[in-house]
Write an enzyme that holds these catalytic residues in place. Structure first.
Site, PDB file in Angstrom:
ATOM      1  N   CYS A  69       0.812  -1.079  -0.075  1.00  0.00           N
ATOM      2  CA  CYS A  69      -0.250  -0.067  -0.007  1.00  0.00           C
ATOM      3  C   CYS A  69       0.678   1.218   0.228  1.00  0.00           C
ATOM      4  O   CYS A  69       1.431   1.704   1.155  1.00  0.00           O
ATOM      5  CB  CYS A  69      -0.313  -0.481   1.426  1.00  0.00           C
ATOM      6  SG  CYS A  69      -1.653   1.682   1.889  1.00  0.00           S
ATOM      7  N   CYS A  72       0.116   3.664   2.780  1.00  0.00           N
ATOM      8  CA  CYS A  72       0.786   3.105   4.128  1.00  0.00           C
ATOM      9  C   CYS A  72       2.442   3.626   3.952  1.00  0.00           C
ATOM     10  O   CYS A  72       2.510   3.791   5.318  1.00  0.00           O
ATOM     11  CB  CYS A  72       0.530   1.464   4.277  1.00  0.00           C
ATOM     12  SG  CYS A  72      -1.493   1.061   4.055  1.00  0.00           S
TER      13      CYS A  72
END
Ligand SMILES: [Zn+2]
Length: 144
Positions: A69, A72
């Site tokens: 991600c 993230c």
């Protein structure tokens, strides 16, 4: 008798009784002698997460993330630095949802990153999406 908090060691997972008045004095674990809080997020598996939620008397700020991600990854250094600012009031915890799929499913984590705050064993709020450092800190403190 002074009031104490149950605080979980970042290194060995032991539960320490720390006087409330000493929370900010960089307390050391009675078992492993390392700092109980080290200014960094604690990476936990499902069992460790359950232990923190059920036993820790600190408010928990949890980052549900995954290695694939992009947002993230961008938020990781922000979250890490926030730990230094939010301890000892909070403990910052990271859950890798790719590894801990059972936990993420049980908690119905639907997008990542998701940030959540746990207090007294209960989730009190969750917020999907990455945050900048000042937003993260003020959001956390507003739910402390
Ligand atoms: Zn320890």
């Amino acid at each position: 008798m002074s009031e104490t908090n149950h605080v979980i060691c970042a290194s060995c997972g032991s539960i320490n009784n720390v006087p409330v008045s000493r929370m900010g004095d960089n307390p050391v674990c009675g078992k492993c002698k390392k700092p109980i809080m080290n200014g960094h997020p604690v990476e936990l598996n499902e069992a460790g997460f359950n232990r923190f939620v059920s036993k820790s008397q600190q408010t928990l700020l949890v980052d549900f993330w995954a290695p694939w991600c992009g947002p993230c990854k961008m938020m990781a250094p922000v979250f890490s630095q926030a730990a230094g600012q939010l301890e000892p009031q909070f403990r910052l915890i990271k859950i890798n949802t790719e590894v801990e799929q059972n936990l993420a499913g049980r908690l119905r984590i639907q997008s990542i990153p998701t940030l959540a705050i746990y207090k007294n064993g209960k989730e009190i709020i969750r917020q999907p999406g990455a945050m900048g450092q000042s937003d993260l800190i003020s959001w956390a403190r507003s739910h402390a």
